[in-house]
Every structure is written in structure tokens, then in C-alpha cells.
Scaffold this motif. Sequence first.
Motif, PDB file in Angstrom:
ATOM      1  N   GLU A 105       0.833  -1.200   0.000  1.00 39.77           N
ATOM      2  CA  GLU A 105       0.000   0.000   0.000  1.00 39.77           C
ATOM      3  C   GLU A 105       0.871   1.255   0.000  1.00 39.77           C
ATOM      4  O   GLU A 105       0.636   2.200  -0.753  1.00 39.77           O
ATOM      5  CB  GLU A 105      -0.870  -0.023   1.252  1.00 39.77           C
ATOM      6  N   MET A 106       1.882   1.223   0.838  1.00 42.36           N
ATOM      7  CA  MET A 106       2.768   2.371   0.939  1.00 42.36           C
ATOM      8  C   MET A 106       3.528   2.581  -0.367  1.00 42.36           C
ATOM      9  O   MET A 106       3.691   3.713  -0.845  1.00 42.36           O
ATOM     10  CB  MET A 106       3.739   2.143   2.120  1.00 42.36           C
ATOM     11  N   GLU A 108       2.588   1.669  -3.339  1.00 41.71           N
ATOM     12  CA  GLU A 108       1.646   2.163  -4.351  1.00 41.71           C
ATOM     13  C   GLU A 108       1.386   3.648  -4.171  1.00 41.71           C
ATOM     14  O   GLU A 108       1.322   4.407  -5.131  1.00 41.71           O
ATOM     15  CB  GLU A 108       0.330   1.385  -4.256  1.00 41.71           C
ATOM     16  N   HIS A 109       1.247   4.028  -2.921  1.00 35.41           N
ATOM     17  CA  HIS A 109       1.030   5.438  -2.613  1.00 35.41           C
ATOM     18  C   HIS A 109       2.187   6.288  -3.145  1.00 35.41           C
ATOM     19  O   HIS A 109       1.976   7.316  -3.801  1.00 35.41           O
ATOM     20  CB  HIS A 109       0.895   5.609  -1.094  1.00 35.41           C
ATOM     21  N   ASN A 110       3.399   5.819  -2.890  1.00 40.39           N
ATOM     22  CA  ASN A 110       4.586   6.541  -3.341  1.00 40.39           C
ATOM     23  C   ASN A 110       4.696   6.564  -4.862  1.00 40.39           C
ATOM     24  O   ASN A 110       5.061   7.579  -5.451  1.00 40.39           O
ATOM     25  CB  ASN A 110       5.855   5.919  -2.757  1.00 40.39           C
ATOM     26  N   ARG A 166       3.048   9.177  -6.468  1.00 41.88           N
ATOM     27  CA  ARG A 166       3.503  10.528  -6.148  1.00 41.88           C
ATOM     28  C   ARG A 166       4.866  10.835  -6.747  1.00 41.88           C
ATOM     29  O   ARG A 166       5.660  11.554  -6.172  1.00 41.88           O
ATOM     30  CB  ARG A 166       3.477  10.743  -4.637  1.00 41.88           C
TER      31      ARG A 166
END
Lengths: 331, 331, 331, 331
Positions: free
Chosen positions: D211-212, D214-216, D219
Motif C-alpha cells: 500500500e505504501m 503504491e502510494h509513493n 507521487r
Amino acid sequence: MSNRVKEINRIGVFTSGGDAPGMNAAIRAAVRTALYNGKKVTGIYHGYQGMIENSMFDMNSRSVSSIIQKGGTVLKTARCMEFKTTEGRAQAYENLKDAGVDALVAIGGDGTFTGAEIFSREYDIPVMCIPGTIDNDLNGTDLTIGYDTANNTVIEAIDKIRDTAASHNRLFFVEVMGRDSGCIALNAGVAGGAEAILLPEKETAIDELIEMLEHNAGRDKSSMIVIVAEGDKNGGATNVAKRVKEKFDYFDTKVSILGHLQRGGAPSSADRVLATRMGYAAVNELLKGNTRSTVGIRGSEIVTTPLEEALSKKELKLNEDLVEIAKIMAI
Amino acid sequence: MSNRVKEINRIGVFTSGGDAPGMNAAIRAAVRTALYNGKKVTGIYHGYQGMIENSMFDMNSRSVSSIIQKGGTVLKTARCMEFKTTEGRAQAYENLKDAGVDALVAIGGDGTFTGAEIFSREYDIPVMCIPGTIDNDLNGTDLTIGYDTANNTVIEAIDKIRDTAASHNRLFFVEVMGRDSGCIALNAGVAGGAEAILLPEKETAIDELIEMLEHNAGRDKSSMIVIVAEGDKNGGATNVAKRVKEKFDYFDTKVSILGHLQRGGAPSSADRVLATRMGYAAVNELLKGNTRSTVGIRGSEIVTTPLEEALSKKELKLNEDLVEIAKIMAI
Amino acid sequence: MSNRVKEINRIGVFTSGGDAPGMNAAIRAAVRTALYNGKKVTGIYHGYQGMIENSMFDMNSRSVSSIIQKGGTVLKTARCMEFKTTEGRAQAYENLKDAGVDALVAIGGDGTFTGAEIFSREYDIPVMCIPGTIDNDLNGTDLTIGYDTANNTVIEAIDKIRDTAASHNRLFFVEVMGRDSGCIALNAGVAGGAEAILLPEKETAIDELIEMLEHNAGRDKSSMIVIVAEGDKNGGATNVAKRVKEKFDYFDTKVSILGHLQRGGAPSSADRVLATRMGYAAVNELLKGNTRSTVGIRGSEIVTTPLEEALSKKELKLNEDLVEIAKIMAI
Amino acid sequence: MSNRVKEINRIGVFTSGGDAPGMNAAIRAAVRTALYNGKKVTGIYHGYQGMIENSMFDMNSRSVSSIIQKGGTVLKTARCMEFKTTEGRAQAYENLKDAGVDALVAIGGDGTFTGAEIFSREYDIPVMCIPGTIDNDLNGTDLTIGYDTANNTVIEAIDKIRDTAASHNRLFFVEVMGRDSGCIALNAGVAGGAEAILLPEKETAIDELIEMLEHNAGRDKSSMIVIVAEGDKNGGATNVAKRVKEKFDYFDTKVSILGHLQRGGAPSSADRVLATRMGYAAVNELLKGNTRSTVGIRGSEIVTTPLEEALSKKELKLNEDLVEIAKIMAI
């Protein structure tokens, strides 16, 4: 104080004075901590000079990508005479106000702290300082950013010199940075296994030095390295070497003057972690309402000290035990 | 010649003159190749000095364990005046004969080669030389052992200086080794992205240098680094800096004198492989009956050249194309 | 040909395929040489991908400031499937034409060369290639950009492992890059003083390896390091270590897999100079009317080879003498 | 106590357990401090093993020349099962008594301390310990010898990986040492600017990690590096990479397993100074009558702690603030 906390919307970040490895890690940490807390960030180029010349830009998280490993400072730095004048500071304040900057993180040494202290009082703008200098000569902290890296740089040089010294029975004089502070000379001297260390804080008579070298030469030392801090009273490595050579010619004598390479290079792990913790703390302290102070490290704890106190009489950083140990290790 | 081949039972190995990183790899390769071929090996300390003073020892495969990565030379080195006398060489020969040494591998530079050539003729002892010096100023080879490492050492220093130079708009003068040869200055200058390079082989007028620096300063260069070979006609980095500063004060000016750290350090991969190939070849050539020659590398091939030829007028090693490229790269 | 020379106004520069240290030095040299000759320069991001996606920008001399010392490539790189299609290449050509790019400098390996060859023929656009890959597996050149740096990176790792190996009597397996080429494994193996080297080009029976290790263990070796190229037929260091351990448990066995750190790091002096010379030559060749070729180095001379020839059957780069020397050095 | 002080004539020095950079500096300091105080010194090879096997030698000041900069330990080290038996310890004591050794300096980790505590009680021989391990997992000290060097080694690897990662949009998993302790992973993760850090002390669900990432990825992060301590509950970098790849294929995924290269290398300046101070203190404490204790550093002070206390429940060395900071820095 809690009133002020609410007021901070945009934090200005800058580096000033001599650069030091790890400054970029401090910038990165301050910027990202501010953004994480919903604040805006302005990068100011060339320290106080950039405030006066209005050389500023908006920073986001990507502005500090992949800078943690870089020597120098991406925000550049300068020593600024104009900021010492009332007019200079007035102009700086105007520019900051126009840019919406309502708090500052200042990274640098003594001069940076002094400027921050005056400016913050004059214009009631919150400022937190971060100690960044390879000389480790600031109050309020055990260690400054860049000092560890500089020590590693110096011992890499000494290790190389030792290789060739040992192959030849030579006597080397290595001049390292430190105009007023012998921290680098002492640390790197101990870590490099130097036969003698000349410090600005101590008078070393050339005759005593020669006596010691003669003593060592008689005891089968295959090479000798003398570290000379640039601020040594005898006038730098070139002079010391010349004066020693007149009386002691057992060994061939050579001089290295490391100079500004000691300021550069990728910061060490310890400097990056220290700078990251300090950048994080500086912004958090601002947000908690702290001001006109510097962050520092004591043991393993991050602490803060009012600038007024940090700028008063110097703590003695020179470890006297280590001076003694250095002598015993040279036997 | 084939007669002589049968005679070799014990090979003496030594290093002489200035040390260079990679000499240990050459020693290791010579020793192990000799042992592999059933020969005995004698290590001679301090070059020709050790022959005269009978400072020798029997070497086995373990004698050269874990030395390939070390700077300097485990056999130590020296410049020996006594070997230039008939008496000195006679004593050396006596000692070698007593030790059963009937062939030599000599690792070093010009002086080493000269000594080997004379000694080998006088006493009819087979000698093969290996070119080891950071200056890359020997005939009969494209590259000498230690040159690649020294170049890497210098650019690491330049990279560090660039960090701080770029943060401050500063002008740096970096003095590198090379009394007669500009090889290191030119290579490291190109690799370090220097703005100007002062070579012993070229006259550089200070006025021209200043003009160029002014031109660059006007074109937004944020820092400038000038490499000065120690043998430059203007008298070293300190002098050049002083003279430039008198007329060009746009930038703050700083000097680094790298000195003998350029001789030390763990050898680079290329130097270790080169030294290993040369040490291997030197012994094999001796065993094939070759003598009074030096090994060398041409392109990727190991070659040999008679010492007489290698000691005649210097090949020009300075790459003129690279001098031209260096200027274009500084735009 | 001279007709074409006049036509070049804007040169596009890109990197493609796997990155290699020194690519930035090649970019810098190509850009500055083009500018020096009055040409305009377009930087293309992500290789062929960026041509298709129109990710290009105008470059000036400052665009390549302070990049010579950086690993990776500032132009980024990619492997691009779409460029293998007629449509992809058509789109790329359209974009180049719109941007006014009328010649190309392509930096990369086999795949880059293949793309350049096809594209240049299809659209009659002049292209010069520069060999950049750490694997040193390209035709038309003795050395590729990045290979020297990768060798230095690997031996630094081996040197560190040797420290701890020697303190413990341990057996280490170190996996290095090289799917089809054993160049890094062989070079770094010799330079690191490895006891055995497993190459993709050679079959090494595990039993023979064990026999050799047992032989060495009996001869007082205090540590042993085996280099395994990732393309070795026995399946990588982890597998080799497991199979050896089953039969040879005299020493404690450990594995390091260096992986992509071998691709990074500041380029060595030799790689920077090589890349600078190649970037300079590539542009000059374009301006002289040369096309569909790669630059290369033979001995110390820069040469060019038609891509068609460079893409035909691989030259054997593995130095068979060095394979033999490696064995003798392990005694 | 003062009775015992008079009795010490010969101090035995040894290293035991896993080696760590800086151990040689500690040996050197202990030896020279003892000699300086008029004591004799015995070096013991391979730790407790060497006591049992009577592998000892007399040391003088030259025995420790030019070792301060070397990784590993010149006294070698081992893990010794036999010393855990009454018979083994009896034999060790006999040998020490025969050699005249009447006090010990033991350099190592937990196992070394345990052995020293038991032995010292059983045979009433004074022992001072020095904490040497890269894992920084010992009580009684803020820092262990070797930890700083290991952190620097790891970030050099991460910096190199970042170069190539950034050129390619790749996701890297780097496995670092730390079976029970996440100190290296956390420190090097912060210093290397890692996007995520998996620690033995914390459970990290693979889903959260993905999840982390993917978030990055959304961005604009151009590269991502995940540090995995070898003791992470998910089973090492290879396993974590495989499991992440199943669900997250936005980036190409690569693995590096640094392994034992983290134990080697020239010690950092900080480790050399720390080791020198500790070696000096250990001998001085023995001479003052202190025993069955370890030296350590708290803040900038050298302290001692009874072994009994140092061997009780582990202090938590993991800096929870730094865990939090690491997350904020990854934005």
C-alpha cells in the motif's frame, strides 16, 4: 506562545556561512517535516544574501529528493556583510513578509546564529537554528553536522599517506582544518595513529616536537606522521616542516595541505542521521512555539539551547583525555 | 640463451625508487609464478640498498597472502646512492651470490631500470623490470602500475572540492603530482571536470589563465577548479593562486596541495590486474631466457622492451587530443 | 557525405538499456562538443521511449554542469518494446523531426545499437553510438563505459569480505554481475585475489571446485573467496554454496549477492576519461559525415566500427591468459 | 582491591565471536596502554580457542604498528564450544598461568562477555571487556565498536543502488545484517533515504508495505528502496521481494544481499577513536582494580558496567523516534 504556533504557515529554510556535509540532509528533513505538518516551505538561496536579494522559491517534497547523500548545500551558502546592517535586515524582512514566510530554520555556524538572534529579536520572527560546521566548535551540542564526515575524510588521507610513508621511512606533515578548534586535528590524529598532533589550543615548542621525533626514530618507527591544525601557533604545516627539517634530517620530510576537500564529500551515515534528527526537531520546535534557539545533541538526546546562551563563551570541546591518550598511543 | 634458462634456481624480487599502489600485486604475482614453476624466491628489502646490506629473506606462497589490496610495498623501497658506485654493486653481487639468487625481478621507475641495466651487464645476471610509478612516465609501456589508482585518488579529492566550491562560488587551485609529466594533471583534470589544467609540458601564461577564468565567470559557472601539476613552470599552486588573485578577485580563492596521499591507497582493480599480469610475465620471460628488458602493456597485450631502448629518449605520453578536449569540455 | 555534414543543426542525445557509471560523462562530452561546433542539442529522456513519448528538452552547456562525477544517467534510461514496432519508430521520427533533431548520439549496449541501426536505415538519420555497459560485452571496442567502475566496486566489496574472512577462517561465495559475460567476475576475481572464479563461458564441475578448496584448506589458507558470475551454469552463488557445503564443511560458508550496486557509484577516472573521449569523438564523427557506427577504443586509440559489424558475432572478450593466471595466483 | 592492582604483571588481550571493524584499534590501545604502564602483554589468537590451544605470543609496541586502519582482527577470532566446558576452561587457565598472564582484556559481544564472566569468577582472574560488534546490541554502552563503520558501508551500497534505481524507475530490496537488532537497518535506512525499513523488532505486513509503495508510486517517486533486516519476520529480502512483486508490478524489482561485506573495511574515524578510548580505559580500569565489567560509552563519557548487569535483559537500542522520523522522511 501557543498563539504564535497557530500563526506559522510558511517556513523559510536556508544555509549560511561555511558549508558542511550533511547540510542537505538537514534541509531535506526540515522541508519534509514542515510539509508533513501541513506547512508551506520556502527555500532561500545563499543564506541571508538571498533574503536581501529575494532569491527564494517554493519547495515541495520532490525539491529535496536524492539530496541526502550529497555534499555541499543545494540551497548554496554565503557570508553576507549586508545583513549586518539595519538596512540589509529591513530589506530581508520585507522580502520574507512578501513571500509569506513567517518562521525560519537557519543551518550554519556562529555567524549564522548571531544573525538569526538579532533578526529574530528585531522582527519578532520565530527562528530555530541547526549547528552545521565541520569544525565542531559550537555551543549547545556535542556534535555539529559535518564533523564526523570531515574526520573520515582526513583519516582516509592519512591512511593513504601512511602507505607510502611506511614504504620509505619518511616524515609527513599533514595540515588539516581548524583555525581556532583542534577537534579535527585531535580526532583524526588519534584515528590516523599520528605520532604528534599540533593544536591551536596548545603551544607546542618545535624543540619538544623534534625531541619526540628523535626519540621515536630511535625506536624503529618506520614512518611518522605529524598532524598540524591550520590554526597552530607555529604557522601551518609548511613552516613547521621547514623548522623541523633544519634540525632533524633522519627522515625525508614531506607536506600535504588537505584544504577544502575536507568540507566536501558524501556525508557519513552518522552525519546524515544527526542532520535528519536535527531538521525534524527544528521544525517541530518551531511548531511548538520555541524560537531563538538552536537544536543540538547531548549524548543521544536532541536538546535545544537559547541562542543567547549558545553564543556566549565557548564550551571547551577539546577532549583533554584524548590529548593524553594520543601521546600514549604514539609510543 | 636456453643454457641460461636451466640455470635459474632462485629469483630475487625487489621494489626500488618511489612506491606506487599495485607494487604489492606485482610482487605477489612474481613470487607465485616463480614458485609455481618450481623456483625458489628471495625477497629483498629496500631495493638496491637491501642487496648491499644483505637484507633478504626466503619467500613462500604465504609471504604474499592478502597483500594484493595494500598500498605501498611490503618489500619497502629506497633510493640508493651506494649502488651507483662500483663497490656498492660488487657488494650487492656478493650478497646475491651467497644467497643463491641467480635472477632478478626489479619493480620501479627510471632509476630502478638504470641500476638494473648496469648491474645486469656487469655481472651477467638476468633481470626483468616491471614499470611501477604513479607518474606514467616510462617508455616501453602505455601504462605504469599505480597511475590508474593515483588518478582515482585525485578525482575523489576534486569531487569533494567541487561540492564545497559549488556551494560558495569559489575558485580552487589543486596541486597534483608530476614534476616532469602532466599525465596525472591532464587525466584527473579531464575526469574531474576542471576549468583549466597547468602542465609541465606546456607554458601557461597567467594572463591567459585569468582571461579564461573571467570569461567563465561571466558565463554563470558556479565554481571553478584549476589543476596545477607540481612541475608547472609558474611554480606550483600556491604561487599561481597568489598571482591570479592579484588581478582576478571575482571569486574567493583557495589552495589544496594533495602531496603524497596520491602515492597511497588500495590499488584500483585495473592496477591490480595490470600488476598481476606484469609480475607473471616478468618471471615467465626470465624463465624463457629473456633479460635486461622491461615488461609493458601495449593496448591489451603484454610486451617486452630492452632496457637500453626503454631508457633512451622519452616517449611523449601526453595525449595532445586530450589537451584539446579538456579545453572544449570547460566551456 | 559532405552534403550531409552541412545539414546537421541539432543533435539529439540519449541513453538507453541498462545504465552504467560514466554515461553522464559521455552525455556531457557530446553536448559540449556539439555546442562548441555551433550545433544545437536536444536531450531525450528514457531513450527510445522518450522519442516516442516526445519527452525532450533543449540542452545548453549548463545542462551538463557537475554531472561528470555522477553515477546513473541524468537523461534516464529504459528498455522500450514499442520502438521494436514500425509504428513506434514512425512516431519517434515524427517527434524528432518536429523538434528539429537531424542526428543522434545513442549511448548504451546491444539493444541500443540494434535500435539505432534499424532506425537510422529506415529514416536515413545519422546516428553514432557509444558503448556503455558495465558488462564489457560489446564488439568494436576493448572497453565499454562503466566496466572499470564496476570492477572497482566489486573489489572494494571483496576487500571488505576478505577482512572478515581472514579473521574467521571462512569460505565466501560472492555473486557478481555478468549473465553471459565473465569479464567482471574474471577481472575482479584476479584483482580481489579470489581462490576460484566461476564464469558463464566455462563449465566448472562442483566436484573440481571442492577438490581445489580442499587442497587449499590443507595449505594453510586462512580464508577463501569464490567469485560466481550470475550467469554461471551451476545456478548462482546461493546454489553453488549449498552444493559445496554438502561435501566440504571445513570452513563456515557465507554468501553475498552484490546485485545492482555494481551499476552505481561515481565513475572511475578511467571511465570518465573514456566516456569524455567517446562523447567527443561521436559528435565529431557525425559532423564529419560518419553514421550508423559505434565509437570504440583499441589500445589507446579511438576508432569507429559500422553497427552492422559491431552487431555481428561477438568478439571473445574473455582473456584466456588471465583465466590461467587466476589459477596460478590462487596457489 | 589495591592488593590485586600490584599483582598485575602481564595482561592477555584477545578478540572473540564475530569480528568488527575497529577491533584492531582496541587491541592497539590496550597493548600500548599496558606497555606504557610498565606491564607485559600477551596476545591470544582465536579468542578462547587460543587459550585452550595455547596459541599465544608476547606483544610489544611494534606488534600493533599500522593496524589501526585495518578491518578484521589481527588476533583472529573464533566461536569456541570447548570453553563452555569445565575442562576447556581449566585448560585455558593452566595455559594462561604458565604464560604468566594475570589479567585479561576481552573484545567481543554477548558470548565473549558470558565466557569472561564465568571464567573470571571461576579462576578469580581480573577481566575487563570491550564491546565489539557491528550489531550495536550490547548493554552498558550507547555504541559498540564497528557499528558506525557498518552503517557507512551500508549507505555507500545504498547510494550506489540509488544511482541506478533513479535512472530506471526501479524498486530495490536491500538486505542488511541484524538477526535480532534493527539498528543497522534503521540507521542506514534513514541515512540512505529508504522508502521503507523492515525491522526484526516490528511486524510489517506485506499488504501495508505494498500500500505504501503504491502510494509513493502515485507521487512521482522515481525510485524506491526498501531496507530489510536479515531478521525480519517476513523472511529476508528475497522472500519479501517475491511477495511484493506478486501484487505490485509497477516497478521492476531487484534484490541485493550485502552479507558479510558489512563486517569488513577500514574502520571509520569514530570507531577508531571509540575503540582507542575503550582499549585505554579497559587497561586502566584493570590497573585500578576493576574487574568482571565492560567498558562502554554514555554520551561522550566512558563508563563501566558489571558484566552481570550487562548480560541481563537487553536495553532497547532501537530509537523509536527514529522509526517515526523514517516514515515522515519517506513522504
